[in-house]
Each structure stands twice: as C-alpha cells, then as structure tokens.
Design a protein around this motif. Structure first.
Motif, mmCIF file in Angstrom:
data_model
loop_
_atom_site.group_PDB
_atom_site.id
_atom_site.type_symbol
_atom_site.label_atom_id
_atom_site.label_comp_id
_atom_site.label_asym_id
_atom_site.label_seq_id
_atom_site.Cartn_x
_atom_site.Cartn_y
_atom_site.Cartn_z
ATOM 1 N N MET A 149 0.840 -1.202 0.000
ATOM 2 C CA MET A 149 0.000 0.000 0.000
ATOM 3 C C MET A 149 0.871 1.246 0.000
ATOM 4 O O MET A 149 1.694 1.430 0.887
ATOM 5 N N LYS A 150 0.683 2.036 -1.031
ATOM 6 C CA LYS A 150 1.544 3.214 -1.164
ATOM 7 C C LYS A 150 0.741 4.486 -1.035
ATOM 8 O O LYS A 150 -0.471 4.517 -1.290
ATOM 9 N N LYS A 151 1.471 5.527 -0.649
ATOM 10 C CA LYS A 151 0.829 6.853 -0.568
ATOM 11 C C LYS A 151 1.325 7.694 -1.743
ATOM 12 O O LYS A 151 2.536 7.838 -1.948
ATOM 13 N N ILE A 152 0.349 8.204 -2.479
ATOM 14 C CA ILE A 152 0.682 8.985 -3.682
ATOM 15 C C ILE A 152 0.154 10.407 -3.513
ATOM 16 O O ILE A 152 -0.972 10.605 -3.070
ATOM 17 N N VAL A 153 1.000 11.407 -3.909
ATOM 18 C CA VAL A 153 0.563 12.808 -3.909
ATOM 19 C C VAL A 153 0.480 13.307 -5.352
ATOM 20 O O VAL A 153 1.424 13.134 -6.126
ATOM 21 N N LEU A 154 -0.687 13.889 -5.682
ATOM 22 C CA LEU A 154 -0.854 14.498 -7.014
ATOM 23 C C LEU A 154 -0.840 16.022 -6.856
ATOM 24 O O LEU A 154 -1.565 16.551 -6.023
ATOM 25 N N VAL A 155 -0.011 16.714 -7.648
ATOM 26 C CA VAL A 155 0.015 18.186 -7.605
ATOM 27 C C VAL A 155 -0.234 18.716 -9.010
ATOM 28 O O VAL A 155 0.617 18.608 -9.900
ATOM 29 N N ASP A 156 -1.425 19.243 -9.227
ATOM 30 C CA ASP A 156 -1.779 19.813 -10.540
ATOM 31 C C ASP A 156 -2.864 20.850 -10.306
ATOM 32 O O ASP A 156 -3.839 20.584 -9.610
ATOM 33 N N ASP A 157 -2.700 22.041 -10.853
ATOM 34 C CA ASP A 157 -3.682 23.109 -10.618
ATOM 35 C C ASP A 157 -5.015 22.802 -11.294
ATOM 36 O O ASP A 157 -6.024 23.426 -10.985
ATOM 37 N N MET A 158 -5.052 21.839 -12.210
ATOM 38 C CA MET A 158 -6.295 21.477 -12.868
ATOM 39 C C MET A 158 -6.926 20.275 -12.156
ATOM 40 O O MET A 158 -6.358 19.176 -12.139
ATOM 41 N N GLU A 159 -8.073 20.523 -11.593
ATOM 42 C CA GLU A 159 -8.737 19.476 -10.814
ATOM 43 C C GLU A 159 -9.024 18.253 -11.678
ATOM 44 O O GLU A 159 -8.903 17.113 -11.225
ATOM 45 N N ILE A 160 -9.411 18.497 -12.922
ATOM 46 C CA ILE A 160 -9.779 17.390 -13.816
ATOM 47 C C ILE A 160 -8.585 16.465 -14.050
ATOM 48 O O ILE A 160 -8.710 15.244 -14.109
ATOM 49 N N SER A 161 -7.382 17.087 -14.162
ATOM 50 C CA SER A 161 -6.184 16.268 -14.351
ATOM 51 C C SER A 161 -5.991 15.330 -13.166
ATOM 52 O O SER A 161 -5.681 14.146 -13.345
ATOM 53 N N ASN A 162 -6.161 15.902 -11.960
ATOM 54 C CA ASN A 162 -6.044 15.068 -10.761
ATOM 55 C C ASN A 162 -7.108 13.967 -10.738
ATOM 56 O O ASN A 162 -6.832 12.838 -10.346
ATOM 57 N N PHE A 163 -8.318 14.317 -11.185
ATOM 58 C CA PHE A 163 -9.412 13.332 -11.243
ATOM 59 C C PHE A 163 -9.021 12.159 -12.143
ATOM 60 O O PHE A 163 -9.216 11.001 -11.800
ATOM 61 N N ILE A 164 -8.444 12.499 -13.298
ATOM 62 C CA ILE A 164 -8.077 11.448 -14.260
ATOM 63 C C ILE A 164 -7.072 10.485 -13.630
ATOM 64 O O ILE A 164 -7.264 9.257 -13.627
ATOM 65 N N ILE A 165 -6.000 11.081 -13.057
ATOM 66 C CA ILE A 165 -4.945 10.228 -12.497
ATOM 67 C C ILE A 165 -5.461 9.425 -11.288
ATOM 68 O O ILE A 165 -5.203 8.222 -11.191
ATOM 69 N N SER A 166 -6.188 10.113 -10.429
ATOM 70 C CA SER A 166 -6.651 9.389 -9.222
ATOM 71 C C SER A 166 -7.618 8.260 -9.603
ATOM 72 O O SER A 166 -7.597 7.185 -9.001
ATOM 73 N N THR A 167 -8.459 8.484 -10.614
ATOM 74 C CA THR A 167 -9.366 7.424 -11.067
ATOM 75 C C THR A 167 -8.583 6.239 -11.617
ATOM 76 O O THR A 167 -8.891 5.082 -11.338
ATOM 77 N N MET A 168 -7.530 6.568 -12.391
ATOM 78 C CA MET A 168 -6.700 5.503 -12.958
ATOM 79 C C MET A 168 -6.042 4.690 -11.841
ATOM 80 O O MET A 168 -6.058 3.447 -11.863
ATOM 81 N N ILE A 169 -5.488 5.396 -10.840
ATOM 82 C CA ILE A 169 -4.811 4.692 -9.743
ATOM 83 C C ILE A 169 -5.812 3.814 -8.974
ATOM 84 O O ILE A 169 -5.530 2.666 -8.657
ATOM 85 N N GLU A 170 -6.981 4.402 -8.745
ATOM 86 C CA GLU A 170 -8.036 3.689 -8.013
ATOM 87 C C GLU A 170 -8.372 2.370 -8.716
ATOM 88 O O GLU A 170 -8.591 1.349 -8.069
ATOM 89 N N ASN A 171 -8.392 2.427 -10.041
ATOM 90 C CA ASN A 171 -8.739 1.238 -10.815
ATOM 91 C C ASN A 171 -7.636 0.197 -10.829
ATOM 92 O O ASN A 171 -7.892 -1.000 -10.819
ATOM 93 N N ILE A 172 -6.371 0.684 -10.859
ATOM 94 C CA ILE A 172 -5.254 -0.264 -10.959
ATOM 95 C C ILE A 172 -4.847 -0.780 -9.572
ATOM 96 O O ILE A 172 -4.646 -1.967 -9.371
ATOM 97 N N TYR A 173 -4.671 0.199 -8.663
ATOM 98 C CA TYR A 173 -4.238 -0.158 -7.294
ATOM 99 C C TYR A 173 -5.279 0.352 -6.297
ATOM 100 O O TYR A 173 -5.086 1.418 -5.700
ATOM 101 N N PRO A 174 -6.363 -0.420 -6.090
ATOM 102 C CA PRO A 174 -7.449 0.081 -5.247
ATOM 103 C C PRO A 174 -7.000 0.374 -3.800
ATOM 104 O O PRO A 174 -7.592 1.225 -3.151
ATOM 105 N N GLY A 175 -5.898 -0.233 -3.390
ATOM 106 C CA GLY A 175 -5.472 -0.020 -2.000
ATOM 107 C C GLY A 175 -4.641 1.228 -1.792
ATOM 108 O O GLY A 175 -4.441 1.663 -0.655
ATOM 109 N N TYR A 176 -4.123 1.863 -2.863
ATOM 110 C CA TYR A 176 -3.256 3.039 -2.734
ATOM 111 C C TYR A 176 -4.037 4.239 -2.190
ATOM 112 O O TYR A 176 -5.208 4.431 -2.516
ATOM 113 N N VAL A 177 -3.331 5.044 -1.348
ATOM 114 C CA VAL A 177 -3.981 6.264 -0.852
ATOM 115 C C VAL A 177 -3.507 7.435 -1.725
ATOM 116 O O VAL A 177 -2.316 7.669 -1.839
ATOM 117 N N VAL A 178 -4.467 8.131 -2.316
ATOM 118 C CA VAL A 178 -4.123 9.254 -3.194
ATOM 119 C C VAL A 178 -4.502 10.577 -2.539
ATOM 120 O O VAL A 178 -5.633 10.749 -2.109
#
Lengths: 117, 285
Positions: free
Chosen positions: A1-30
């Motif tokens: 289980m890993k902790k990931i930090v996303l830094v992007d001023d565009m919320e949608i960009s963060n949404f895209i990445i966090s959704t992808m991570i959620e799908n691949i590694y459901p246990g990761y904390v974003v």
C-alpha cells in the motif's frame, strides 16, 4: 500500500490520475492538491512514496516546488507529469536527483503501472 | 642692281628667320601681337597690317601699325568692309579708292601718301582661313615682291593662332574635366556615406526582425503548451471512459469534465489566435 501525492492546478487532471490509480491499485492512498503551496506543506505529514508533479502552475510552479524540496533536503520520489513535450523541460527536470521520470500527458496506463509499482 | 637685290633679300630672310623664331615662342595672343609689332616692319613696308582669323565662336583681329600692335578677341565677326568683299569674292585685290570702305581711324593717311589697300583671303579650307590686308602709301611702299614674305608670315601666323586656339580649348576642356572630377568625387563620397547608412539600417533592421522572430517562436511554443494542456485532459478522460466507466458515470462524472475541458481548449485556441493576430499587426507596424 503506497501513498501517492498528485500536484496539478487542474482538478480534472487530478481526477483522471486518481481514477486511474483507483482502478489499478485500489489499495493506494491518493492525496490530490490543486494548490502546490498546500501540497508542499503537507509533504512531511503524508510522507508519500511518489509525487506526480505538474510543471506549469500559478503561484508556485513545478520548478519552484522541486527547488523547495531540494533546499529542505526532501528526497521523496518525483515523477514530472506535464502537458509540455519540450525536450528542454525534460533535460532540466532530470537534473534534480529525486526526479525519477518525466511523463507527457495524457499518461498511458502502462506508464502509470511502471512508475507506481 | 641684282647684287643689291640679293642683299636685300638676304637681309629680309634674316629678319624673317628672327620673326619665325620669335613667333614659335609665343604662347598667348598678346605674345603674337608683341612679336608682330617688333618684327613685321623688317619684312615689308606698311602703314596698317591687319589679319583676321576665325575659329569656333572666336574671331581674332590682329592690327599692326607703326604705333603698335593689337589683338582683338571677340565673339562677333567684326569684319571691315573690304574684308567682307574679300570673303565674298575670295580673290586678291588692290584698291586705290578707299573712301567707300569707311575705314577706321588708323587707316587715315595724308592726301599725298596715295594710299593703296591690298587684300588676300588665304585659306586651306572653310574652317581654316586668314583674311590679310595691308595699307601702303608712297612713304611705306608695298610692292608685289613683298607678297612672298607677307604670305610666309601669314601662314606662320595662321598656324600659330590655330595652335593657341587649340591650347585654349584644351585648357577649357581640362578645366571642365577637373570640375567634373570634383563633382564625381563629391558624389562618390555622398554615395559612400549613403551606402554606409544603408548598411547600418539593414543591420539594425535585420537584428530587429531576428529578435521579433525569436519572440514569435517563443510565444508560439508557449501557446502550443497552453493549448495542449486541456487537450491532454480530454484525451485522458476519453481513455478512462473506454476502460472503466459505466454509462451513469459517463453522464454524471465525465460529460461535465469533458465539457469544461473542451471549453478550456476553445479559450486557449482563441487566445492563441488573438495573440498571433496582435503580434502580426505589431510586426507590420
């Protein structure tokens, strides 16, 4: 289980990445931030395994973020994730010892798996 | 008689030789007049000797009397009446009736002198001819025997006058050429300075254009990144939808984000277009 930090001023960009991570590694904390200053001040609390950092942001851009980390001796692993395809940006980013890779948006799922394994 | 005649001839030849030597050294019309004043009286007798020469726009009249010699240089013909007759008829003449010619003051002789006016038109061609006339009288007797020396002297005079005229023309042309040369030098200097100025202008313009080009290039690169950012969002959303989304998700989560990103893309493109237009207008200005 890993902790990931996303830094992007565009919320949608963060949404895209966090959704992808959620799908691949459901246990990761974003933890996603649209404000780089807030993100930076949270780093030592979160102690992330990886940071996905955008370059082109208002207030504090990716370079300032990296410089601040360097000056505080923070060695969290950083992956640059930017819409810039500039070779100059790529070279510059790799001069930081804690920058592991440089990724151009949109990020491919395979690439994401590679960098977060 | 024959002996004394020969002697006289020899003396005249000596005088002619001195005259020739003196004439050769003349450089100006005044020199010629001075030479005639001194030497002519040793060649033959006369009250008045006159020779008229014409070249281009110049008319030369040499008048020699016992009082002196004078060269008139003028642009008007200024022929005397008997010279007009000689010009017209072209044959030698000897007049005893002088009244009709209305001759000038220096031609006036006392009654008992019985003045005679001799005249010749000596010509090689239209352009090179001399009118020569001699006024004689009983105290200054001119005879046919004197004609030989008169013609010799006149031939020499004609050659010398032509020479001086040519020298003068050459001088004038040289002066004209010198002036032209000065003008050419001035113009050259002017042209050189204009060229230098142009070079500077071209260099500064070239630099200006290079600077503008670089600026435009930078702007276009920046703009391309600005445009690419919302586009990558759209692309990211699309690939997420393909793999993971249900139709409810698409409607609730993805469509609004796609719409927002599309609008951002449109804004970015409009910004690029208006920026590029402004830059183009600035470049033209």
């Amino acid at each position: 289980m890993k902790k990931i930090v996303l830094v992007d001023d565009m919320e949608i960009s963060n949404f895209i990445i966090s959704t992808m991570i959620e799908n691949i590694y459901p246990g990761y904390v974003v933890h996603d931030f649209t404000n780089p200053v807030q993100a930076f001040s949270s780093l030592n609390i979160i102690e992330p395994d990886a940071i996905l950092l955008d370059l082109n942001m208002p207030e504090m851009d990716g370079w300032a973020f990296l410089d601040s980390m360097q000056s505080r001796n923070m060695s969290y692993q950083v992956h640059i994730l930017t819409s810039s395809t500039s070779e100059l940006d790529r070279r510059r980013s790799l001069t930081y010892s804690n920058v592991i890779s440089y990724q151009s948006k949109p990020l491919d799922e395979k690439e994401l798996v590679k960098i977060l394994q | 008689m024959l002996v004394s005649e020969n002697q006289a001839l020899r003396i005249t030849y000596e005088a002619y030789s001195r005259f020739s030597n003196s004439l050769i050294r003349c450089r100006t019309f005044d020199d010629v007049a001075a030479c005639f004043k001194v030497n002519l009286k040793y060649l033959f007798n006369f009250h008045v000797f006159r020779a008229s020469y014409h070249r281009g726009s110049y008319y030369l009249h040499l008048t020699v009397t016992s009082g002196g010699a004078n060269m008139q240089v003028q642009h008007e013909a200024g022929y005397l009446a008997h010279e007009e007759v000689l010009l017209e008829k072209g044959i030698p003449a000897c007049w005893k009736e002088l009244e009709p010619f209305l001759l000038p003051e220096e031609y006036k002789l006392p009654e008992d002198e019985q003045g005679e006016l001799w005249g010749w038109l000596i010509r090689n061609d239209e352009k090179h001819q001399v009118l020569v006339s001699v006024l004689s009288g009983t105290s200054k007797l001119f005879t046919k025997k004197d004609i030989t020396f008169l013609k010799l002297a006149t031939e020499n005079l004609k050659t010398k006058l032509l020479e001086i005229c040519l020298f003068n023309e050459l001088d004038e042309k040289n002066k004209y050429l010198k002036d032209a040369l000065v003008t050419i030098h001035e113009k050259n200097t002017e042209i050189t300075s204009i060229i230098e100025q142009q070079k500077e202008i071209i260099a500064s313009r070239t630099k200006e254009i290079a600077d503008k080009n670089e600026k435009l290039l930078q702007i276009s690169v920046l703009n391309a990144h600005d445009v690419r950012e919302p586009l990558t969002r759209i692309m990211g959303l699309m690939s997420l939808m393909e793999h993971y989304a249900s139709s409810d998700d698409i409607k609730d989560k993805f469509l609004p984000k796609l719409k927002a990103s599309s609008e951002d893309l449109d804004k970015a493109l409009q910004h690029v277009i208006s920026k590029a237009t402004t830059d183009l207008l600035k470049l033209k200005a």
